[in-house]
Every structure is written in C-alpha cells, then in structure tokens.
Scaffold this motif. Structure first.
Motif, PDB file in Angstrom:
ATOM      1  N   ASP A 121       1.034  -1.275  -0.138  1.00 43.84           N
ATOM      2  CA  ASP A 121       0.035   0.030   0.034  1.00 43.84           C
ATOM      3  C   ASP A 121       0.871   1.309   0.117  1.00 43.84           C
ATOM      4  O   ASP A 121       0.685   2.246  -0.795  1.00 43.84           O
ATOM      5  CB  ASP A 121      -0.671   0.042   1.154  1.00 43.84           C
ATOM      6  CG  ASP A 121      -1.563   1.320   1.356  1.00 43.84           C
ATOM      7  OD1 ASP A 121      -2.634   1.439   0.751  1.00 43.84           O
ATOM      8  OD2 ASP A 121      -1.230   1.906   2.486  1.00 43.84           O
ATOM      9  N   ILE A 124       2.543   1.715  -3.482  1.00 41.78           N
ATOM     10  CA  ILE A 124       1.733   2.356  -4.549  1.00 41.78           C
ATOM     11  C   ILE A 124       1.634   3.970  -4.212  1.00 41.78           C
ATOM     12  O   ILE A 124       1.343   4.793  -5.159  1.00 41.78           O
ATOM     13  CB  ILE A 124       0.308   1.594  -4.527  1.00 41.78           C
ATOM     14  CG1 ILE A 124       0.759   0.213  -5.138  1.00 41.78           C
ATOM     15  CG2 ILE A 124      -0.473   2.029  -5.555  1.00 41.78           C
ATOM     16  CD1 ILE A 124       1.213  -0.051  -6.536  1.00 41.78           C
ATOM     17  N   ALA A 125       1.037   4.295  -2.969  1.00 43.14           N
ATOM     18  CA  ALA A 125       0.767   5.577  -2.621  1.00 43.14           C
ATOM     19  C   ALA A 125       1.825   6.523  -2.846  1.00 43.14           C
ATOM     20  O   ALA A 125       1.735   7.830  -3.123  1.00 43.14           O
ATOM     21  CB  ALA A 125       0.511   5.706  -1.067  1.00 43.14           C
ATOM     22  N   PRO A 129       1.591   7.433  -7.276  1.00 42.41           N
ATOM     23  CA  PRO A 129       0.352   8.100  -6.543  1.00 42.41           C
ATOM     24  C   PRO A 129      -0.662   8.149  -7.720  1.00 42.41           C
ATOM     25  O   PRO A 129      -2.003   8.373  -7.177  1.00 42.41           O
ATOM     26  CB  PRO A 129       1.075   9.227  -6.190  1.00 42.41           C
ATOM     27  CG  PRO A 129       2.252   9.583  -7.100  1.00 42.41           C
ATOM     28  CD  PRO A 129       2.768   8.045  -7.174  1.00 42.41           C
ATOM     29  N   TYR A 132      -3.015   5.029  -7.567  1.00 44.81           N
ATOM     30  CA  TYR A 132      -3.279   4.785  -6.107  1.00 44.81           C
ATOM     31  C   TYR A 132      -4.775   4.423  -6.285  1.00 44.81           C
ATOM     32  O   TYR A 132      -5.080   3.350  -5.623  1.00 44.81           O
ATOM     33  CB  TYR A 132      -3.019   5.718  -5.146  1.00 44.81           C
ATOM     34  CG  TYR A 132      -3.075   5.021  -3.795  1.00 44.81           C
ATOM     35  CD1 TYR A 132      -2.179   4.310  -3.115  1.00 44.81           C
ATOM     36  CD2 TYR A 132      -4.267   5.531  -3.095  1.00 44.81           C
ATOM     37  CE1 TYR A 132      -2.569   3.802  -1.888  1.00 44.81           C
ATOM     38  CE2 TYR A 132      -4.547   4.904  -1.697  1.00 44.81           C
ATOM     39  CZ  TYR A 132      -3.658   4.154  -1.110  1.00 44.81           C
ATOM     40  OH  TYR A 132      -3.775   3.584   0.190  1.00 44.81           O
TER      41      TYR A 132
END
Length: 308
Positions: A121, A124-125, A129, A132
């Motif tokens: 998580d 990806i963030a 981004p 996301y």
C-alpha cells in the motif's frame, strides 16, 4: 518400550519465565501496568478508526486491523502468564496447549502478512500515486485484508497438524511460560529431525523472506522519496520509518526463535516475553504517535465521548 505401553501425555507443566520470586513479582507488576495503560489505548485506536468517517483511506483500514490483531494476540499468552506467576504448578492441558499454539501462529502469521500488505500500500501511494485510487480500490482492499487472515490460518494449521501427529509419552515439562513449537516438539517420543526442518521452513524461512522483502521494499520507497521534491516528503518518510520500526520489533524476535535449530538458549525466554507480551501492544501505539490524522481524530473522539 512398546508404543501401547507408553503413557500418553494429557497435560504439560510450564517451568515459567524465571525461578526467582522477586523477578516474577516485578514482571507481574510491570506487565499489569503496561496492559492497563496500553491495551485500552489500542482499543481506542480501533474505535477511532471505525467511528471517524474521515479515516477511510486503506492505510487506516490496515492500521485498524493491525490494532485488532495485536490486541487479540496479547490475550493468548499474557493473561495465563500473569495467573501462573502465583501458581505452584503451572499446568496446561494438551488440548489447551495446542489451542494456544494455534492462535499464537494464526494471529502472528496474519500480522506478518498484514505488514507485507501495508508495505505494498505504501509503495503504490508513494511511488505510483497517480495509480493509487485505481489499484487500491475498495474491492482490492478487502481482498488484501482477507489474505493475511487466510495466510495466517494456513500457516498455523500446518504447525498444528505436524504436532498432532507426534507421540507424547513424557516428560511433560515445557521449558517456557507458554506453548510454542520449539519446546513442544522437543518433548515428542520420536525422532523430530524431519518435523523440525518442516517447521523451520514453514515459520523460519517464511519469516526471514518476508523480513528481507519488506526491508528491500521500504529501502526502494525511501530512495524514491529522497529523490523527490513533493510537499508530502516528510510525511512519507515518517510513515515509512514507523513501518520499519514495527518490522524490526516483530520480525527480529521471530527470526531469532524460528530460523535456527530448536535448541534451548539462555535468551529464549526473554526474547519470547518481549515478542508475545510487550511488542504486540506497542505496534499500534507507535503507528498512532507517528500519524497526525489518527491522533487528531482520537482527541476529537475523546472530547466528544468522554469529556462532553
């Protein structure tokens, strides 16, 4: 001796954390104070994330599950340990021992896998981004939440099945203050070399691979953040640093216990104590202290529900 003439073990006797009464009393007082202060805090974290509609990002969903896993994990060993401190004979039945061992690895394995999910998580963030919201959609989040629970169950049931196949005919003294794989296997009335290898592969190797994989992933994330010039750079570094702290707290003791042959070392009980009693309750607290949004929501909930 013939198998049919063997005495089947129906209970185990713990040797306890230490033989010193003074140290036992000190452990009892410190553990009780720690639980009275920290455990309600973890429950409050869960209630805050559930009640605040602003904490809907996947990170907070995962954090709530981490707090729930840790709070549940803390009930497996600590309550019985505190009671046994004042017991002359620290006895646990065979079935209760297997049950304790099952939930210990079920929740512990689930937490390890949840940390892997949280690392994905954050990757990806921070590194992707723009994708996301597409990648971490609600359906994917719920699948990622289910995966640690399912993985922890499979991991634990393998341990239990392997142990249930072993004969136990005495002695029945476990050199620990709770039931765990290394000590239980050593009491089997048969050659356990093959079972130990399977256990090390199941617990030890899996733990080590996850640990190295997580460190590598966060190293990549931190390098990406260091090169970027975004406004959220400090926040991203703070979040990743928190995750790395949790990784060392959880995986360090597990690697020490499960990635080596099941031979007793003087540090085993101390490491196990921190691994099963202290660290699980600290994890969500560390996350909360490093997350401004959760701290703000907790203050609002406290003022709204307690003061007002």
């Amino acid at each position: 001796m013939e198998t049919e003439n063997r005495t089947v073990v129906t209970e185990f006797i713990f040797t306890g954390l230490t033989e010193s009464l003074d140290i036992q009393r000190l452990v009892f007082v410190l553990s009780l104070i720690f639980y009275i202060i920290i455990l309600p805090g973890n429950v409050f974290i869960i209630l805050t994330i559930i009640s605040d509609p602003g904490l809907t990002a996947p990170l907070y969903l995962f954090l709530g599950n981490l707090a729930f896993l840790d709070a549940s994990y803390s009930f497996i060993v600590a309550p019985r340990m505190l009671i046994d401190i004042f017991s002359e004979k620290k006895i646990i039945s065979y079935k209760a021992c297997i049950t304790q061992l099952f939930f210990l690895h079920f929740l512990g394995g689930g937490e390890f896998l949840l940390l892997v999910v949280m690392a994905f998580d954050r990757y990806i963030a921070i590194c992707r981004p723009l994708y996301y919201s597409t990648v971490m959609n609600p359906r994917v989040c719920y699948v990622m939440l289910l995966a640690p629970w399912l993985g922890g169950f499979i991991h634990s049931i393998i341990q239990v099945v392997l142990i249930l196949r072993l004969p136990f005919c005495g002695p029945n003294h476990l050199d620990n203050f709770f039931c765990d794989v290394p000590q239980v296997i050593k009491l089997a009335c048969t050659d356990t070399f093959a079972v130990e290898l399977l256990m090390i592969f199941n617990s030890g190797l899996l733990t080590l691979v996850c640990f190295l994989g997580l460190l590598t992933s966060y190293a990549v994330i931190l390098c990406h953040v260091h090169r970027s010039a975004s406004e959220g750079k400090n926040k991203a570094i703070s979040t990743c640093t928190t995750h790395v702290i949790i990784i060392f707290l959880m995986f360090g003791p597990a690697i020490f216990i499960y990635t080596r042959p099941f031979t007793a070392l003087s540090a085993d009980k101390v490491v196990s104590f921190f691994h099963t009693v202290i660290f699980p309750l600290l994890n969500p607290v560390i996350y909360t202290l490093r997350n401004q949004e959760v701290k703000t929501s907790m203050k609002k909930l406290f003022i709204r529900q307690v003061i007002c």
